[in-house]
Design a protein around this motif. Structure first.
Motif, PDB file in Angstrom:
ATOM      1  N   GLY A 187       0.704  -1.046   0.093  1.00 57.35           N
ATOM      2  CA  GLY A 187       0.015  -0.042  -0.070  1.00 57.35           C
ATOM      3  C   GLY A 187       0.766   1.250   0.000  1.00 57.35           C
ATOM      4  O   GLY A 187       0.336   2.350   0.389  1.00 57.35           O
ATOM      5  N   SER A 188       2.035   0.939  -0.340  1.00 62.60           N
ATOM      6  CA  SER A 188       2.913   2.329  -0.311  1.00 62.60           C
ATOM      7  C   SER A 188       2.691   3.339  -1.379  1.00 62.60           C
ATOM      8  O   SER A 188       1.800   3.224  -2.062  1.00 62.60           O
ATOM      9  CB  SER A 188       4.406   1.966  -0.595  1.00 62.60           C
ATOM     10  N   CYS A 189       3.321   4.530  -1.222  1.00 63.28           N
ATOM     11  CA  CYS A 189       2.945   5.792  -2.217  1.00 63.28           C
ATOM     12  C   CYS A 189       3.967   5.526  -3.403  1.00 63.28           C
ATOM     13  O   CYS A 189       3.886   6.324  -4.110  1.00 63.28           O
ATOM     14  CB  CYS A 189       3.492   6.986  -1.304  1.00 63.28           C
ATOM     15  N   THR A 206      -3.041  -1.777   3.323  1.00 65.06           N
ATOM     16  CA  THR A 206      -4.455  -1.116   3.098  1.00 65.06           C
ATOM     17  C   THR A 206      -5.387  -2.130   3.332  1.00 65.06           C
ATOM     18  O   THR A 206      -4.912  -3.469   3.257  1.00 65.06           O
ATOM     19  CB  THR A 206      -4.365  -0.649   1.655  1.00 65.06           C
ATOM     20  N   HIS A 207      -6.354  -1.750   3.583  1.00 67.79           N
ATOM     21  CA  HIS A 207      -7.367  -2.900   3.999  1.00 67.79           C
ATOM     22  C   HIS A 207      -7.810  -3.683   2.647  1.00 67.79           C
ATOM     23  O   HIS A 207      -7.875  -4.821   2.530  1.00 67.79           O
ATOM     24  CB  HIS A 207      -8.984  -2.079   3.995  1.00 67.79           C
ATOM     25  N   ILE A 210       2.485   8.714   7.656  1.00 72.45           N
ATOM     26  CA  ILE A 210       1.468   9.707   7.652  1.00 72.45           C
ATOM     27  C   ILE A 210       0.001   9.179   7.446  1.00 72.45           C
ATOM     28  O   ILE A 210      -0.964   9.978   7.818  1.00 72.45           O
ATOM     29  CB  ILE A 210       1.772  10.831   6.645  1.00 72.45           C
ATOM     30  N   PHE A 211      -0.155   8.041   6.769  1.00 69.36           N
ATOM     31  CA  PHE A 211      -1.384   7.494   6.419  1.00 69.36           C
ATOM     32  C   PHE A 211      -2.137   7.098   7.701  1.00 69.36           C
ATOM     33  O   PHE A 211      -3.334   7.092   7.933  1.00 69.36           O
ATOM     34  CB  PHE A 211      -1.270   6.463   5.695  1.00 69.36           C
ATOM     35  N   GLY A 212      -1.298   6.636   8.815  1.00 77.86           N
ATOM     36  CA  GLY A 212      -1.697   6.153  10.110  1.00 77.86           C
ATOM     37  C   GLY A 212      -2.727   4.967   9.876  1.00 77.86           C
ATOM     38  O   GLY A 212      -2.572   4.230   9.275  1.00 77.86           O
ATOM     39  N   GLU A 213      -3.881   4.899  10.959  1.00 81.68           N
ATOM     40  CA  GLU A 213      -4.663   4.081  10.963  1.00 81.68           C
ATOM     41  C   GLU A 213      -6.088   4.304  10.767  1.00 81.68           C
ATOM     42  O   GLU A 213      -6.431   5.497  11.241  1.00 81.68           O
ATOM     43  CB  GLU A 213      -4.750   3.188  12.376  1.00 81.68           C
ATOM     44  N   SER A 214      -6.733   3.607   9.804  1.00 83.54           N
ATOM     45  CA  SER A 214      -8.154   4.294   9.191  1.00 83.54           C
ATOM     46  C   SER A 214      -8.871   3.154   8.815  1.00 83.54           C
ATOM     47  O   SER A 214      -8.529   2.118   8.783  1.00 83.54           O
ATOM     48  CB  SER A 214      -7.772   5.371   8.419  1.00 83.54           C
ATOM     49  N   TYR A 215     -10.084   3.650   8.341  1.00 81.57           N
ATOM     50  CA  TYR A 215     -10.728   2.699   7.657  1.00 81.57           C
ATOM     51  C   TYR A 215     -10.050   1.964   6.633  1.00 81.57           C
ATOM     52  O   TYR A 215     -10.361   0.713   6.185  1.00 81.57           O
ATOM     53  CB  TYR A 215     -12.090   3.088   6.987  1.00 81.57           C
ATOM     54  N   ALA A 216      -9.504   2.717   5.992  1.00 83.92           N
ATOM     55  CA  ALA A 216      -8.482   1.927   4.766  1.00 83.92           C
ATOM     56  C   ALA A 216      -7.169   1.601   4.966  1.00 83.92           C
ATOM     57  O   ALA A 216      -6.718   0.767   4.159  1.00 83.92           O
ATOM     58  CB  ALA A 216      -8.358   3.100   3.604  1.00 83.92           C
ATOM     59  N   SER A 217      -6.621   2.239   6.023  1.00 87.64           N
ATOM     60  CA  SER A 217      -5.049   1.756   6.272  1.00 87.64           C
ATOM     61  C   SER A 217      -5.004   1.217   7.696  1.00 87.64           C
ATOM     62  O   SER A 217      -5.459   1.711   8.661  1.00 87.64           O
ATOM     63  CB  SER A 217      -4.375   2.774   6.254  1.00 87.64           C
TER      64      SER A 217
END
Ligand code: SF4
Lengths: 527, 168
Positions: B53-55, B96-97, B128-135
């Motif tokens: 899931g990297s940039c 990523t999810h 920077i993306f941290g933890e979220s619904y997608a990451s």
């Protein structure tokens, strides 16, 4: 008046309201009733020959308004944003897909992430959102809690099927053979010949657009620089410019020039890497090693002078984070001299190797008519006869000094792998030339200016020519002056469709070569 | 053809001429790496890189360690297309999810003993993306991680050092 606004006002007359909250003033935004949304597209296509640049939606419930859907059109130097307001329950808008092909994915994305239905869209499958997300998970809505992990539900993606004697399928990905990003490709082939390619993207969806809404304007620039790591400078510039247009921040001239130098260096580094990699996919490894050596030299100089090999976080709201001194100038000039000398020798070799030519010519053709229909941008567009480049059509200083910089934009019409390679070769030469010019004429002065956040309910727009092509940012300030919405349109969002259309008719072993010649960003697309 | 040969000879072996501050670093870590790879992997360490899931910034630098200047193959480090041949997984990005399942599958397809190295600030903790619904955050949220390499992205030298540390 402009061509686009003339066309739309003459057709829709009093139905249009011009919006005063959109910056910069050169980008016109008008509101039309939602039932006229598709009609506006039709008029702009038929009367003004406009291209669709982006389509997105925003949740404006914090302003007490419901949703909004936007379509951005481009014609020459003009951008026009058409906006329609939608109610907050059961929001729908007429789909543009039958008029503009790129709307096909934009609208699937709007439906998947914002939960707004494009009525009349031919394909209801989700995009970026996977089938195992819960049905009501629309992350871009304000009511969605982004901090919680998503539960998984059962579901299956429906692939397009081809049937017939001898037709077989090749699924590839998401984890690919090389050191590249994940995505899924499904080929239907007869023997070696590909009859259809279907892409499935979204694997690297990190929730970037939603993440922006939780950041300060300053931190947003850091995130923009990580939308697609290979294009960090261009994304950061586009974000900062969109932001700066909404405030009275006057970016010092020197900072603008520095940004342009970073941008061109990013272009050179990526093009060098790509030219080598394209040749490598045609089994001409010599070029990969030579080109990656030149690329490494550029990155080294970046590291030494600017403190980062890709110049991440060197473009900040209000200016630039690093300056360049006379020693640095000298260093870049001598670096460019030696790179350009070696580069020219390699170009001759590229041009004179029949075995290579055999692979790259007439392979992966994206015909000009189709390129126009698909509204592709950047290298892919210029290799297929479309003369598009924001550095000329939507310039920021120093590119606006046409007569001094005399930027040449290569345009080829064959649309094959060779054309996309040759556009890159020409652009490397051009970038080397203009960096020299910019270094010699770099204005003196400050490199940052103070920056005040925008007022509520303003929106800002910027388009910047990154090395892949036009990058668009659209920012909206919320009721408390925070980021309410940040729309990112990487060139890959449109160009992936170009690749899909360029592949049928080629043989399976040529796919990596064609794919490399487009070299789209997965991360920039999936967000 | 003549031109190609000329360019090859004129370029010579570029693996050597590094700026002095880096030269010692690369040579030093290279020598140690070679030694460790020889001792523990019979001279050949095979890596499968996975982008979870990297940039794509981290991928660029992993590419760079393969370029003729760093040329990691000379230390016995090479990259493979199949996880089935791999001794080590070099994993980038916040997971990523949408990549979680593919990452697990790749991990399971890699024969034990296997070393997992999380690359980049995102690989270490989500960055920077941290933890979220997608990451989901760092790689260790999904598969066991043996070593981490910090940086955004880590430089080629840092990557070589990190690989060395992971196998020492
Ligand atoms: S660590 Fe940096 S370069 Fe690597 S994936 Fe994360 S943001 Fe990109």
């Amino acid at each position: 008046m402009s061509v686009l606004t003339d066309a739309i006002t003459s057709a829709l007359g009093t139905d249009i309201q011009f919006d005063k909250r959109q910056y910069p003033s050169s980008v016109i935004c008008c509101t039309v009733p939602v039932e006229k949304f598709a009609e506006a597209a039709w008029v702009l296509k038929k009367k003004a020959f406009a291209l669709l640049a982006a389509e997105w939606a925003s949740d404006e419930t914090p302003f007490g308004r419901g949703f909004c859907v936007f379509a951005c059109y481009r014609w020459g130097k003009e951008y026009l944003i058409v906006r329609s307001e939608l109610p907050s329950d059961n929001p729908q808008f007429p789909s543009l897909t039958r008029r503009y092909i790129p709307a096909y994915r934009f609208e699937r994305q709007i439906q998947s992430l914002m939960g707004i239905t494009p009525a009349g869209h031919p394909d209801a499958r989700p995009w970026i959102k996977f089938e195992d997300w819960p049905a009501g998970a629309w992350p871009l809505r304000k009511s969605f809690d982004a901090s919680k992990p998503l539960p998984r539900v059962a579901g299956e993606y429906e692939w397009i099927k081809a049937e017939g004697e001898g037709v077989y399928e090749i699924p590839v990905g998401p984890v690919h053979a090389g050191i590249i990003e994940p995505g899924h490709f499904r080929f239907q082939a007869v023997g070696e010949d590909i009859i259809n390619l279907e892409e499935r993207l979204g694997y690297v969806h990190k929730g970037i657009e939603k993440k922006f809404e939780a950041l300060s304007w300053q931190d947003g620039a850091r995130l923009a620089g990580r939308v697609s790591g290979d294009t960090t400078v261009a994304h950061a510039i586009a974000y900062c410019m969109a932001l700066e247009t909404m405030t009275d921040c006057n970016v010092p001239e020197r900072a603008n020039w520095l940004r342009a130098i970073f941008l061109e260096r990013e272009r050179i580094a990526n093009h060098l890497g790509d030219i080598g990699a394209i040749c490598n996919d045609a089994a001409f490894a010599f070029m990969l090693y030579q080109m990656s050596r030149l690329r490494e030299i550029v990155l080294r100089t970046n590291h030494k002078l600017f403190g980062h090999r890709f110049m991440m976080d060197k473009v900040i709201p209000g200016g630039a984070a690093v300056d360049i001194d006379s020693e640095g100038k000298k260093e870049i000039l001598s670096e460019l001299d030696s790179i350009s000398k070696d580069f020219e020798k390699l170009v001759i070799i590229y041009d004179e190797s029949p075995s290579l030519e055999d692979r790259v010519r007439d392979t992966g053709i994206l015909r000009p008519e189709l390129a126009r229909e698909l509204c592709v941008v950047g290298i892919a567009a210029r290799a297929s006869g479309l003369n598009l480049d924001c550095r000329i059509f939507n310039p920021f200083p120093p590119y606006d000094q046409y007569d001094l910089i005399e930027l040449g934009v290569p345009v080829l019409i064959t649309g094959d792998v060779h054309a996309r390679t040759w556009v890159r070769i020409q652009e490397v030469r051009e970038s080397i030339r203009i960096i020299r010019y910019m270094l010699e004429n770099l204005p003196d002065g400050e490199i940052t200016s103070s920056f005040t956040p925008p007022s509520p309910d303003m929106s800002g727009f910027a388009a910047v020519e990154g090395w892949r092509g036009e990058i668009i940012y659209w920012l909206q300030a919320g009721p408390k002056g925070e980021i309410n919405r940040c729309m990112v349109r990487d060139p890959s969002s449109v160009n992936w469709l170009g690749l899909e259309q360029a592949i049928p008719g080629n043989i399976v072993p040529d796919f990596p070569l064609c794919n490399k010649s487009f070299n789209q960003s997965y991360s920039g697309h999936d967000l | 053809m003549i031109r190609i040969l000329k360019q090859i000879f004129r370029t010579g072996i570029v693996t050597e001429p590094l700026p002095t501050e880096i030269i010692s670093e690369v040579e030093e870590v290279g020598a140690k790496l070679e030694e460790a790879v020889r001792k523990r992997f019979r001279g050949s360490l095979t890596i499968r890189q996975v982008d979870a899931g990297s940039c794509n910034g981290c991928e660029l630098e992993i590419h760079a360690i393969n370029n003729p200047i760093y040329n990691c193959e000379r230390f016995g480090v090479h990259f493979t297309a199949s996880p089935r041949f791999a001794d080590m997984l070099l994993v980038t990005g916040p997971v990523t999810h949408n990549m979680e399942i593919a990452l697990r599958r790749t991990y399971n397809a890699t024969p034990p003993p296997k070393i997992v190295v999380a690359v980049g600030d995102c690989g270490c903790n989500g960055g920077i993306f941290g933890e979220s619904y997608a990451s989901l955050g760092g790689i260790d949220k999904v598969i066991p991680v043996n070593a981490v390499i910090h940086g955004c992205p880590p430089t080629p030298v840092a990557l070589l050092q990190g690989i060395l540390k992971a196998i020492e």
